[in-house]
Design an enzyme around this catalytic site. Structure first.
Site, PDB file in Angstrom:
ATOM      1  N   SER A 149       0.852  -1.186   0.000  1.00 20.56           N
ATOM      2  CA  SER A 149       0.000   0.000   0.000  1.00 20.56           C
ATOM      3  C   SER A 149       0.887   1.235   0.000  1.00 20.56           C
ATOM      4  O   SER A 149       1.994   1.205   0.553  1.00 20.56           O
ATOM      5  CB  SER A 149      -0.887   0.019   1.255  1.00 20.56           C
ATOM      6  OG  SER A 149      -1.513   1.286   1.393  1.00 20.56           O
ATOM      7  N   TYR A 162      -0.942  -0.662  10.345  1.00 22.78           N
ATOM      8  CA  TYR A 162      -1.204  -1.075   8.962  1.00 22.78           C
ATOM      9  C   TYR A 162      -0.063  -0.617   8.051  1.00 22.78           C
ATOM     10  O   TYR A 162       0.460  -1.393   7.239  1.00 22.78           O
ATOM     11  CB  TYR A 162      -2.534  -0.475   8.506  1.00 22.78           C
ATOM     12  CG  TYR A 162      -2.887  -0.769   7.071  1.00 22.78           C
ATOM     13  CD1 TYR A 162      -3.329  -2.032   6.685  1.00 22.78           C
ATOM     14  CD2 TYR A 162      -2.806   0.231   6.096  1.00 22.78           C
ATOM     15  CE1 TYR A 162      -3.670  -2.299   5.355  1.00 22.78           C
ATOM     16  CE2 TYR A 162      -3.150  -0.023   4.779  1.00 22.78           C
ATOM     17  CZ  TYR A 162      -3.574  -1.287   4.414  1.00 22.78           C
ATOM     18  OH  TYR A 162      -3.906  -1.541   3.109  1.00 22.78           O
TER      19      TYR A 162
HETATM   20  N1  LIG Z   1      -8.866  -1.106  -0.857  1.00 19.61           N
HETATM   21  C1  LIG Z   1      -7.872  -0.242  -0.621  1.00 19.61           C
HETATM   22  O1  LIG Z   1      -8.075   0.984  -0.525  1.00 19.61           O
HETATM   23  C2  LIG Z   1      -6.472  -0.759  -0.475  1.00 19.61           C
HETATM   24  C3  LIG Z   1      -5.430   0.170  -0.565  1.00 19.61           C
HETATM   25  C4  LIG Z   1      -4.131  -0.287  -0.428  1.00 19.61           C
HETATM   26  C5  LIG Z   1      -3.883  -1.630  -0.228  1.00 19.61           C
HETATM   27  N2  LIG Z   1      -4.932  -2.514  -0.134  1.00 19.61           N
HETATM   28  C6  LIG Z   1      -4.601  -3.924   0.130  1.00 19.61           C
HETATM   29  O2  LIG Z   1      -5.210  -4.741  -0.843  1.00 19.61           O
HETATM   30  C7  LIG Z   1      -5.442  -6.038  -0.303  1.00 19.61           C
HETATM   31  C8  LIG Z   1      -6.874  -6.461  -0.605  1.00 19.61           C
HETATM   32  O3  LIG Z   1      -7.719  -5.530   0.022  1.00 19.61           O
HETATM   33  P1  LIG Z   1      -9.202  -5.227  -0.452  1.00 19.61           P
HETATM   34  O4  LIG Z   1      -9.322  -3.762  -0.505  1.00 19.61           O
HETATM   35  O5  LIG Z   1      -9.575  -6.037  -1.623  1.00 19.61           O
HETATM   36  O6  LIG Z   1      -9.962  -5.717   0.874  1.00 19.61           O
HETATM   37  P2  LIG Z   1     -11.341  -6.502   1.115  1.00 19.61           P
HETATM   38  O7  LIG Z   1     -12.344  -6.116   0.106  1.00 19.61           O
HETATM   39  O8  LIG Z   1     -11.647  -6.314   2.552  1.00 19.61           O
HETATM   40  O9  LIG Z   1     -10.906  -8.024   0.834  1.00 19.61           O
HETATM   41  C9  LIG Z   1     -10.033  -8.683   1.699  1.00 19.61           C
HETATM   42  C10 LIG Z   1      -9.932 -10.124   1.297  1.00 19.61           C
HETATM   43  O10 LIG Z   1      -9.083 -10.803   2.246  1.00 19.61           O
HETATM   44  C11 LIG Z   1      -9.807 -11.906   2.798  1.00 19.61           C
HETATM   45  N3  LIG Z   1      -9.417 -12.101   4.189  1.00 19.61           N
HETATM   46  C12 LIG Z   1      -9.594 -11.247   5.240  1.00 19.61           C
HETATM   47  N4  LIG Z   1      -9.153 -11.810   6.374  1.00 19.61           N
HETATM   48  C13 LIG Z   1      -8.682 -13.047   6.029  1.00 19.61           C
HETATM   49  C14 LIG Z   1      -8.127 -14.115   6.758  1.00 19.61           C
HETATM   50  N5  LIG Z   1      -7.965 -14.050   8.093  1.00 19.61           N
HETATM   51  N6  LIG Z   1      -7.758 -15.240   6.094  1.00 19.61           N
HETATM   52  C15 LIG Z   1      -7.931 -15.341   4.752  1.00 19.61           C
HETATM   53  N7  LIG Z   1      -8.455 -14.355   4.012  1.00 19.61           N
HETATM   54  C16 LIG Z   1      -8.838 -13.226   4.640  1.00 19.61           C
HETATM   55  C17 LIG Z   1     -11.279 -11.520   2.663  1.00 19.61           C
HETATM   56  O11 LIG Z   1     -12.130 -12.652   2.603  1.00 19.61           O
HETATM   57  P3  LIG Z   1     -12.852 -13.338   3.878  1.00 19.61           P
HETATM   58  O12 LIG Z   1     -13.412 -12.245   4.704  1.00 19.61           O
HETATM   59  O13 LIG Z   1     -13.835 -14.252   3.259  1.00 19.61           O
HETATM   60  O14 LIG Z   1     -11.753 -14.098   4.571  1.00 19.61           O
HETATM   61  C18 LIG Z   1     -11.269 -10.819   1.316  1.00 19.61           C
HETATM   62  O15 LIG Z   1     -11.320 -11.781   0.277  1.00 19.61           O
HETATM   63  C19 LIG Z   1      -5.115  -5.933   1.188  1.00 19.61           C
HETATM   64  O16 LIG Z   1      -3.829  -6.467   1.422  1.00 19.61           O
HETATM   65  C20 LIG Z   1      -5.121  -4.448   1.441  1.00 19.61           C
HETATM   66  O17 LIG Z   1      -4.297  -4.081   2.527  1.00 19.61           O
HETATM   67  C21 LIG Z   1      -6.212  -2.102  -0.263  1.00 19.61           C
END
Ligand SMILES: NC(=O)c1ccc[n+]([C@@H]2O[C@H](COP(=O)([O-])OP(=O)(O)OC[C@H]3O[C@@H](n4cnc5c(N)ncnc54)[C@H](OP(=O)(O)O)[C@@H]3O)[C@@H](O)[C@H]2O)c1
Length: 271
Positions: A149, A162
């Site tokens: 990120s 984070y």
């Molecule tokens: N969205 C943003 O603004 C943003 C910005 C920078 C970086 N990121 C990074 O991008 C990545 C994906 O984020 P996202 O935005 O797509 O988030 P999201 O929509 O909350 O999705 C998170 C995913 O991780 C899974 N997950 C959560 N806890 C878990 C666990 N204990 N074991 C296995 N799987 C787990 C969730 O599925 P379940 O709940 O079914 O387990 C879901 O599939 C993350 O690493 C995040 O830090 C996101």
């Protein structure tokens, strides 16, 4: 950053394992890699959501999709996914995407939340990379995509825990690139900024209150441009790539300014 070398080889026998693939960035990677003809192994906790994502992708693209429900904060589940990565020689790409953000600032974190975040964002990601890297090195090919990120670049953003976990992801990726690329293994760190996914709601923030948000499809498509170019660090929201290049140049100059045999003059005491 470097030049494009899009692969045109047949992908039908190759698999991509994606963590956090039940929604958001992970599910979007799944759709995009399926469109490229890869088979998929999708990992997340929710079996129901994985089943739905898998069914949609099979219907749309016809590729094989396996699901592996797993909680990557649990050692036994990490070990199960690690074994799959180690043994299934069809897996040629690992997308280390599963991650959580924090609610509140550092002084409000509970010991449980600290452990959960480090276990998922740092430990699981590292263990899965470690499980697959020796096989990739032995095969002389393979790719690891780690989702970091821009918060990992910015202690000023106030997301201490984070951000520290994402700075780790970036360092690990850059360092792994140094270590593994001579063996033909590609490592990419992707650094999104605010992207429209459920992570915000799970962190107690209404995404619609943010001033600028990237759509998840745009984010993943841009990250895949960086992947095809074999970039080590891909920052889709960065419009001035020279800033990154300058940061790396200054870092190298800083390393050149280290003299290990004596302290810098400003730290010497007059006796
Ligand atoms: N969205 C943003 O603004 C943003 C910005 C920078 C970086 N990121 C990074 O991008 C990545 C994906 O984020 P996202 O935005 O797509 O988030 P999201 O929509 O909350 O999705 C998170 C995913 O991780 C899974 N997950 C959560 N806890 C878990 C666990 N204990 N074991 C296995 N799987 C787990 C969730 O599925 P379940 O709940 O079914 O387990 C879901 O599939 C993350 O690493 C995040 O830090 C996101």
């Amino acid at each position: 950053m470097s030049t494009a070398t899009q692969s045109t080889t047949d992908k039908s026998a190759q698999k991509v394992l994606i963590t956090g693939a039940s929604r958001g960035i992970g599910a979007t990677y799944a759709k995009r890699f399926a469109k490229r003809g890869y088979q998929l192994v999708l990992v997340a906790r929710s079996e129901e959501k994985l089943t739905q994502v898998a069914a949609d992708i099979r219907e749309e693209t016809g590729v094989n999709v396996e699901i592996m429900p797993a909680d990557l904060t649990l050692a036994a589940d990490i070990a199960r996914v690690a074994e799959k990565l180690n043994k299934d020689t069809q897996i040629e790409i690992l997308v280390n995407n599963a991650g959580i953000a924090q609610r509140g600032n550092f002084t409000q974190q509970t010991p449980e939340l600290i452990s959960e975040l480090i276990q998922l964002n740092v430990n699981a990601l590292t263990q899965l990379a470690a499980a697959v890297a020796p096989r990739f090195v032995a095969q002389g090919k393979g790719s690891i995509i780690n989702i970091g990120s821009v918060v990992g670049l910015a202690p000023e953003f106030g997301a201490t825990l984070y951000g520290a976990s994402k700075a780790y992801v970036q360092f690990l990726s850059q360092s792994l690139h140094q270590e593994l690329s001579p063996s033909g293994v590609y490592v990419q760190a992707v650094l999104p900024a605010a992207t429209r996914t459920d992570i915000w709601a799970y962190s107690g923030i209404d995404v619609n209150t943010l001033p600028e948000v990237m759509e998840v499809e745009e984010l993943v498509d841009a990250a895949l441009v960086g992947f095809d170019r074999k970039e080590t660090v891909t920052i889709p929201p960065l419009h001035a790539p020279e800033c990154w290049d300058e940061l790396q140049a200054v870092r190298m100059a800083l390393l050149g300014g280290l003299k290990q045999d004596e302290p810098a003059e400003r730290y010497t005491t007059s006796r």
